[in-house]
Design an enzyme around this catalytic site. Structure first.
Site, PDB file in Angstrom:
ATOM      1  N   TYR A 197       0.788  -1.147  -0.174  1.00 24.54           N
ATOM      2  CA  TYR A 197       0.070  -0.127   0.095  1.00 24.54           C
ATOM      3  C   TYR A 197       1.003   1.301  -0.112  1.00 24.54           C
ATOM      4  O   TYR A 197       0.699   2.291   0.773  1.00 24.54           O
ATOM      5  CB  TYR A 197      -0.680  -0.128   1.241  1.00 24.54           C
ATOM      6  N   ASP A 208     -13.846 -16.089   8.628  1.00 26.76           N
ATOM      7  CA  ASP A 208     -12.761 -15.944   8.217  1.00 26.76           C
ATOM      8  C   ASP A 208     -11.773 -15.762   9.445  1.00 26.76           C
ATOM      9  O   ASP A 208     -11.629 -14.758  10.043  1.00 26.76           O
ATOM     10  CB  ASP A 208     -12.568 -14.566   7.306  1.00 26.76           C
ATOM     11  N   LYS A 223      -1.969 -16.484   8.006  1.00 24.82           N
ATOM     12  CA  LYS A 223      -0.972 -15.901   8.974  1.00 24.82           C
ATOM     13  C   LYS A 223      -0.288 -16.750  10.011  1.00 24.82           C
ATOM     14  O   LYS A 223       0.515 -17.229   9.667  1.00 24.82           O
ATOM     15  CB  LYS A 223      -1.837 -14.909   9.566  1.00 24.82           C
ATOM     16  N   TYR A 228     -12.518  -7.107   6.405  1.00 26.36           N
ATOM     17  CA  TYR A 228     -11.266  -7.141   5.471  1.00 26.36           C
ATOM     18  C   TYR A 228     -11.139  -8.631   5.351  1.00 26.36           C
ATOM     19  O   TYR A 228     -11.006  -9.383   6.271  1.00 26.36           O
ATOM     20  CB  TYR A 228     -10.162  -6.414   6.179  1.00 26.36           C
TER      21      TYR A 228
HETATM   22  N1  PMP Z   1      -8.516 -12.232   5.993  1.00 30.88           N
HETATM   23  C1  PMP Z   1      -8.170 -11.422   7.286  1.00 30.88           C
HETATM   24  C2  PMP Z   1      -9.263 -11.452   8.295  1.00 30.88           C
HETATM   25  C3  PMP Z   1      -7.022 -10.674   7.243  1.00 30.88           C
HETATM   26  O1  PMP Z   1      -6.482 -10.048   8.164  1.00 30.88           O
HETATM   27  C4  PMP Z   1      -5.927 -10.933   6.017  1.00 30.88           C
HETATM   28  C5  PMP Z   1      -4.665 -10.337   5.742  1.00 30.88           C
HETATM   29  N2  PMP Z   1      -4.443  -9.187   6.634  1.00 30.88           N
HETATM   30  C6  PMP Z   1      -6.427 -11.755   4.842  1.00 30.88           C
HETATM   31  C7  PMP Z   1      -7.886 -12.420   4.860  1.00 30.88           C
HETATM   32  C8  PMP Z   1      -5.678 -11.883   3.782  1.00 30.88           C
HETATM   33  O2  PMP Z   1      -4.446 -12.488   4.058  1.00 30.88           O
HETATM   34  P1  PMP Z   1      -3.213 -12.411   3.075  1.00 30.88           P
HETATM   35  O3  PMP Z   1      -2.459 -11.091   3.229  1.00 30.88           O
HETATM   36  O4  PMP Z   1      -2.267 -13.663   3.557  1.00 30.88           O
HETATM   37  O5  PMP Z   1      -3.573 -12.642   1.685  1.00 30.88           O
END
Ligand code: PMP
Length: 424
Positions: free
Chosen positions: A16, A245, A274, A144
């Protein structure tokens, strides 16, 4: 500045960021425990766990050993038509610790991709039932889910990137998010907008997708478990799948192994990533139930249409297996509870500061929401001068440190957050 740093600054993109007017990037030479050591020798306490990932800290002997052992056997083989023990053993571990009745695992190479796979699973499920009209997704504002296009389409429509890519993005449905207060008294009005959307649109909905209890990059908001319980109930009532998620919240971050456990809610499809590898490698997974899996194959021909090149990378699977073992063998619950208590005691007094709008703490997550946007470069410089690494965004100054932080490190982190309030 060394030559390589000058070259990097001129040629390598950061997240970003502008390539032409880059904000400073601090060069890290090595990392150990909760410390990041910069090229110039300064040492910083890591308050970010490398964006939620490095739950055990850095240079972890058990994870190093797993990686070394696997690299002696094979670093990678394709997963199409081949398989290996690290993938099988990791899947077994994941199925034994995830909420609900997850039975099937798809290994993806990043969180965003695991979200794409989750969306595909839901779409293919309904297609195979002959219900092709169920092709949209409902989510809540301030969410997100990643930066790929399907994931972006279910991110917050205002703070996300919809305005940049509106002409290309699939149009989804958005309900109001619950208020950002986990312990506030439950008010039925919080679910009203969601209820209205699902009642009005269920016949076109493939699934609901949301982050459980903590909305991360969309605003670091913490909401009541009752909201999630009611979402589950409404999804059941209206025959809509529920994708949870847990990419940011999984593996103990909120005080439960998975945040959905706060509400005792089981997903139909679950994304993890993660901290899955303890922050060592990129790996994510999409898990689902027998019902969804069988549903996808209901038309007799169904195959799940996804297959990344680095699917189930053996190095990543081996280190993820070792990370889960290490987590389960550690007193992670007591550690996270202790961090939570210390963050609460340390951050709560900052509420009185004129620049602070709200203070939120859950598990090993501490958030100061300011009244105005944070000047990231300036505040970061002050924090680094105080030996602390944080990356504020928007109006948020927040931490989600490795679980192994000791009290002195935690106190230094909290004090550093307080010390920059006058600058914000
Ligand atoms: N879902 C959530 C809740 C996240 O916090 C993130 C990453 N910040 C993602 C999906 C995307 O994961 P990545 O950056 O490994 O593509």
């Amino acid at each position: 500045m060394d030559d390589w740093q000058r070259f990097e600054r001129e040629h390598v993109w950061h997240p970003y960021a502008s390539m032409l007017q880059p904000v400073p990037a601090y060069a890290v030479h090595r990392a150990e425990g909760a410390w990041l050591e910069l090229e110039d020798g300064r040492r910083l306490i890591d308050g970010m766990a490398s964006w939620w990932c490095a739950i055990h800290g850095y240079h972890v002997p058990e994870l190093n050993a797993a990686l070394r052992a696997q690299s002696e056997r094979m670093a990678h083989v394709m997963f199409g038509g081949l398989t290996h023990r690290p993938a099988a053993e990791l899947a077994q571990r994941l199925l034994s610790i995830t909420p609900g009745d997850m039975q099937y695992v798809f290994f993806a190479d990043s969180g965003s991709v695991s979200v794409e796979v989750a969306l595909k699973m839901a779409l293919q499920y309904w297609q195979a039932q002959g219900q092709t009209q169920k092709h949209r997704f409902l989510t809540i504002r301030h969410g997100y889910h990643g930066d790929t296009f399907g994931a972006m389409s279910v991110c917050d429509p205002v703070s996300g990137m919809h305005h940049l890519f509106a002409s290309f993005l699939p149009q989804q449905l958005f309900a109001d998010a619950p208020t950002a207060q986990c312990d506030a008294e439950w008010d039925e009005a919080q679910i009203a907008s969601f209820r209205q959307q699902i009642e009005a649109h269920h016949h076109t909905l493939a699934a609901v997708i949301l982050e459980p209890i903590v909305q991360g990059a969309g605003g670091m908001r913490i909401y009541a478990p009752e909201f999630l319980r009611q979402v589950r109930r409404l999804c059941d009532d209206y025959d809509v799948l529920l994708i949870i998620d847990e990419i940011a919240t999984g593996f103990g971050r909120t005080g439960c192994m998975f945040a959905a456990e706060h509400a005792d809610v089981a997903p139909d499809i679950l994304c993890v990533g993660k901290a899955l590898t303890g922050g060592y490698m990129t790996l994510a997974a999409t898990l689902t139930t027998g019902r969804v899996c069988q549903g996808i194959h209901a038309d007799g021909a169904g195959v799940l249409m996804h297959g990344p090149t680095f699917m189930a990378n053996p190095l990543a699977c081996a280190v993820a297996g070792a990370s889960i073992d290490l987590l389960l063998a550690s007193p992670w619950q007591a550690r996270v509870r202790h961090i939570e208590q210390r963050l609460r005691e340390g951050l709560e007094p900052y509420r009185a500061h004129a620049a602070v709008h709200d203070v939120r703490v859950l598990g090993a997550i501490g958030v100061l929401e300011m009244t105005r946007p944070v000047d990231v470069a300036r505040v970061q410089q002050r924090l680094v001068a105080r030996g602390v690494w944080l990356r504020p965004f928007g109006r948020l100054l927040y931490t989600m440190p490795p679980y192994i932080l000791d009290d002195a490190q935690l106190d230094q982190l909290i004090a550093a957050m307080g010390s920059v309030l006058d600058d914000v």
